[in-house]
Scaffold this motif. Structure first.
Motif, mmCIF file in Angstrom:
data_model
loop_
_atom_site.group_PDB
_atom_site.id
_atom_site.type_symbol
_atom_site.label_atom_id
_atom_site.label_comp_id
_atom_site.label_asym_id
_atom_site.label_seq_id
_atom_site.Cartn_x
_atom_site.Cartn_y
_atom_site.Cartn_z
ATOM 1 N N THR A 165 0.809 -1.226 0.000
ATOM 2 C CA THR A 165 0.000 0.000 0.000
ATOM 3 C C THR A 165 0.835 1.264 0.000
ATOM 4 O O THR A 165 0.299 2.350 -0.236
ATOM 5 C CB THR A 165 -0.918 0.004 1.240
ATOM 6 O OG1 THR A 165 -0.117 -0.112 2.424
ATOM 7 C CG2 THR A 165 -1.897 -1.170 1.194
ATOM 8 N N MET A 176 -1.174 -1.125 -4.153
ATOM 9 C CA MET A 176 -2.468 -1.792 -4.142
ATOM 10 C C MET A 176 -3.434 -1.000 -3.268
ATOM 11 O O MET A 176 -3.269 -0.943 -2.046
ATOM 12 C CB MET A 176 -2.321 -3.225 -3.638
ATOM 13 C CG MET A 176 -1.452 -4.085 -4.551
ATOM 14 S SD MET A 176 -1.411 -5.792 -4.035
ATOM 15 C CE MET A 176 -0.650 -6.545 -5.499
ATOM 16 N N HIS A 178 -6.370 -0.969 -1.500
ATOM 17 C CA HIS A 178 -7.454 -1.762 -0.923
ATOM 18 C C HIS A 178 -8.586 -0.877 -0.418
ATOM 19 O O HIS A 178 -9.724 -1.353 -0.281
ATOM 20 C CB HIS A 178 -6.917 -2.645 0.199
ATOM 21 C CG HIS A 178 -6.121 -3.808 -0.308
ATOM 22 N ND1 HIS A 178 -6.696 -4.973 -0.732
ATOM 23 C CD2 HIS A 178 -4.788 -3.969 -0.492
ATOM 24 C CE1 HIS A 178 -5.770 -5.811 -1.139
ATOM 25 N NE2 HIS A 178 -4.604 -5.220 -1.014
ATOM 26 N N VAL A 181 -11.342 -0.928 -2.859
ATOM 27 C CA VAL A 181 -12.206 -2.105 -2.800
ATOM 28 C C VAL A 181 -13.349 -1.848 -1.823
ATOM 29 O O VAL A 181 -14.521 -2.084 -2.127
ATOM 30 C CB VAL A 181 -11.395 -3.352 -2.377
ATOM 31 C CG1 VAL A 181 -12.298 -4.572 -2.229
ATOM 32 C CG2 VAL A 181 -10.294 -3.630 -3.389
ATOM 33 N N PHE A 210 -4.779 -5.538 4.918
ATOM 34 C CA PHE A 210 -5.768 -5.421 3.845
ATOM 35 C C PHE A 210 -7.115 -4.941 4.387
ATOM 36 O O PHE A 210 -7.799 -4.127 3.744
ATOM 37 C CB PHE A 210 -5.970 -6.774 3.155
ATOM 38 C CG PHE A 210 -4.696 -7.401 2.666
ATOM 39 C CD1 PHE A 210 -3.877 -6.750 1.759
ATOM 40 C CD2 PHE A 210 -4.315 -8.655 3.114
ATOM 41 C CE1 PHE A 210 -2.710 -7.330 1.311
ATOM 42 C CE2 PHE A 210 -3.140 -9.243 2.673
ATOM 43 C CZ PHE A 210 -2.335 -8.578 1.773
ATOM 44 N N SER A 211 -7.519 -5.468 5.541
ATOM 45 C CA SER A 211 -8.865 -5.177 6.033
ATOM 46 C C SER A 211 -9.013 -3.740 6.524
ATOM 47 O O SER A 211 -10.078 -3.130 6.345
ATOM 48 C CB SER A 211 -9.242 -6.152 7.150
ATOM 49 O OG SER A 211 -8.373 -6.031 8.255
ATOM 50 N N ARG A 214 -9.683 -1.442 3.656
ATOM 51 C CA ARG A 214 -11.015 -1.711 3.107
ATOM 52 C C ARG A 214 -12.100 -1.088 3.985
ATOM 53 O O ARG A 214 -13.071 -0.517 3.480
ATOM 54 C CB ARG A 214 -11.234 -3.217 2.944
ATOM 55 C CG ARG A 214 -10.340 -3.814 1.869
ATOM 56 C CD ARG A 214 -10.606 -5.284 1.584
ATOM 57 N NE ARG A 214 -9.650 -5.783 0.589
ATOM 58 C CZ ARG A 214 -9.742 -6.939 -0.044
ATOM 59 N NH1 ARG A 214 -10.747 -7.752 0.230
ATOM 60 N NH2 ARG A 214 -8.830 -7.294 -0.935
ATOM 61 N N TYR A 259 -15.446 -8.533 3.729
ATOM 62 C CA TYR A 259 -14.000 -8.534 3.480
ATOM 63 C C TYR A 259 -13.643 -9.187 2.156
ATOM 64 O O TYR A 259 -13.049 -8.578 1.284
ATOM 65 C CB TYR A 259 -13.230 -9.195 4.631
ATOM 66 C CG TYR A 259 -11.758 -9.345 4.341
ATOM 67 C CD1 TYR A 259 -10.934 -8.229 4.245
ATOM 68 C CD2 TYR A 259 -11.181 -10.608 4.129
ATOM 69 C CE1 TYR A 259 -9.577 -8.362 3.963
ATOM 70 C CE2 TYR A 259 -9.825 -10.743 3.854
ATOM 71 C CZ TYR A 259 -9.031 -9.622 3.756
ATOM 72 O OH TYR A 259 -7.698 -9.753 3.466
ATOM 73 N N ASN A 260 -13.982 -10.466 1.969
ATOM 74 C CA ASN A 260 -13.756 -11.107 0.675
ATOM 75 C C ASN A 260 -14.804 -12.199 0.477
ATOM 76 O O ASN A 260 -15.677 -12.415 1.327
ATOM 77 C CB ASN A 260 -12.330 -11.653 0.550
ATOM 78 C CG ASN A 260 -12.038 -12.831 1.462
ATOM 79 O OD1 ASN A 260 -12.931 -13.382 2.099
ATOM 80 N ND2 ASN A 260 -10.780 -13.232 1.538
ATOM 81 N N ASP A 288 -13.226 -10.344 -4.607
ATOM 82 C CA ASP A 288 -12.327 -11.266 -5.316
ATOM 83 C C ASP A 288 -13.003 -11.908 -6.526
ATOM 84 O O ASP A 288 -12.332 -12.374 -7.439
ATOM 85 C CB ASP A 288 -11.760 -12.397 -4.447
ATOM 86 C CG ASP A 288 -10.730 -11.928 -3.442
ATOM 87 O OD1 ASP A 288 -10.333 -10.745 -3.524
ATOM 88 O OD2 ASP A 288 -10.344 -12.725 -2.560
ATOM 89 N N ILE A 305 -11.653 -7.691 -8.449
ATOM 90 C CA ILE A 305 -10.367 -7.023 -8.265
ATOM 91 C C ILE A 305 -9.470 -7.301 -9.464
ATOM 92 O O ILE A 305 -9.282 -8.454 -9.856
ATOM 93 C CB ILE A 305 -9.690 -7.502 -6.969
ATOM 94 C CG1 ILE A 305 -10.539 -7.075 -5.767
ATOM 95 C CG2 ILE A 305 -8.281 -6.948 -6.844
ATOM 96 C CD1 ILE A 305 -10.024 -7.593 -4.444
ATOM 97 N N LEU A 334 -4.218 -1.991 -8.562
ATOM 98 C CA LEU A 334 -5.398 -2.691 -8.057
ATOM 99 C C LEU A 334 -6.659 -1.967 -8.509
ATOM 100 O O LEU A 334 -6.993 -0.910 -7.984
ATOM 101 C CB LEU A 334 -5.349 -2.762 -6.523
ATOM 102 C CG LEU A 334 -6.178 -3.857 -5.875
ATOM 103 C CD1 LEU A 334 -5.622 -5.221 -6.224
ATOM 104 C CD2 LEU A 334 -6.179 -3.687 -4.365
#
Length: 344
Positions: A165, A176, A178, A181, A210-211, A214, A259-260, A288, A305, A334
């Protein structure tokens, strides 16, 4: 007691000598220099196609392979690209990206080596990677610092590329986003009329890199609106999902960004087992765009993504290896777009 004599074990066959380039040259009827030119794909010397074929056939017959260390000494560097294994769980999407990248680097005559650095972090891990003298290092995450980059370069690494990031001084960066997203998921749920939105925060170690972005992206998408955002810690376990679903109605959520896709499928099944209708009572969206999400009923909405093409990243690595003094590049890689299906 009668002793039964044992027959002596037959002698082991003498090990066959390791074939050398001189053996290949004799069998192919060429010089050792020609063998070197052919097997190292040297473009500076023109070798006829029949000669190339004879050399390759002789090498195959003898079981000869070039000595990597000797070739590295001649070239001044290896053709090894080191990829430290991520220290966080990676899903099918990232695994597919890594496979494509390895294939593309192989096509450019690089050898990709994955390195498991359990217990090593940051600059300490960089020193361990440097011992292998790679020509390039692709580092997932943001754990590497400027000193680690310097250590790698002093050891002969011509290219250091980070996937994370933030930029790291001295390294090429694939950034990336995130947060994008999460922003896409939050904006979608709000547009579908949802106002009490939960965001799953995985409890697995390391996934916060990552979370957290997001979650910030969801908050940014809903800033200034009448919607609320609630963090929902969740371990990737059926029992944990069942506990959350068991008091879901008391939370008052009418939507969740999980989250995913894997967490979304886990939670959606638990909600359905608890009698919570999806999407009537609670809309669910993942990220995803995994194939399994399309097989659920209702089909799972998701954030598709876009990761960089393995071929493009391989070309960046190759360019950086050939031009080690060039200014480090930074690319945002991303992309995110919502795929709307029945679950939201």
């Amino acid at each position: 007691m009668v002793q039964i004599p044992k027959d002596p074990a037959p002698p082991s066959p003498a090990p066959r000598p390791v074939p050398t380039s001189a053996d290949v040259a004799r069998l192919a009827g060429v010089s050792r220099a020609t063998v070197s030119y052919v097997l190292n794909n040297t473009s500076a010397v023109r070798i006829s196609e029949p000669t190339r074929l004879r050399v390759h056939e002789a090498a195959k017959e003898l079981g000869y392979v070039p000595h990597a260390a000797a070739r590295s000494l001649r070239a001044g560097h290896t053709r090894m690209v080191l990829m430290p294994a991520p220290d966080v769980p990676v899903g099918p999407l990232y695994s597919q990206f890594l496979s494509e990248l390895q294939w593309a680097l192989g096509r450019l005559d690089y050898t990709v080596v994955q390195y498991g650095s359990v217990g090593l972090h940051g600059d300490e891990a960089a020193r361990a990677w440097a011992e292998l003298r790679p020509v390039a290092v692709l580092v997932p995450g943001s754990d590497l610092g400027p000193e680690g980059v310097a250590v790698l370069k002093r050891s002969g690494a011509r290219a250091v590329v980070t996937l994370g990031t933030e930029r790291v001084e001295g390294a090429h960066a694939l950034l990336m986003d995130h947060a994008g997203v999460g922003h896409s998921a939050g904006a979608h749920l709000y547009a579908r009329g949802r106002r009490r939105i939960g965001v799953v925060m995985p409890e697995e170690p390391g996934l916060d890199v990552f979370s957290a972005p997001r979650l910030a992206g969801v908050r940014r998408a809903l800033r200034g609106t009448d919607a609320t955002v609630t963090e929902l810690p969740l371990a990737y376990e059926e029992e944990a999902a069942a506990r959350l679903a068991g008091h879901w109605r008391s939370l008052g959520m009418d939507a969740v960004f999980a989250y995913n896709d894997e967490y979304a499928m886990l939670l959606m099944r638990a909600l359905q087992d608890e009698g919570v209708a999806v999407p009537e009572e609670t809309a669910v969206i993942g990220a995803d765009d995994l194939m399994l999400g399309r097989l659920l009923r209702p089909r799972l909405s998701t954030v598709h993504i876009e990761l960089p093409a393995g071929r493009d990243l391989a070309e960046l690595v190759d360019r950086a290896v050939r031009e080690p003094g060039a200014t480090p590049e930074a690319h945002e890689v991303l992309g995110a777009r919502v795929v709307h299906r029945e679950s939201s």
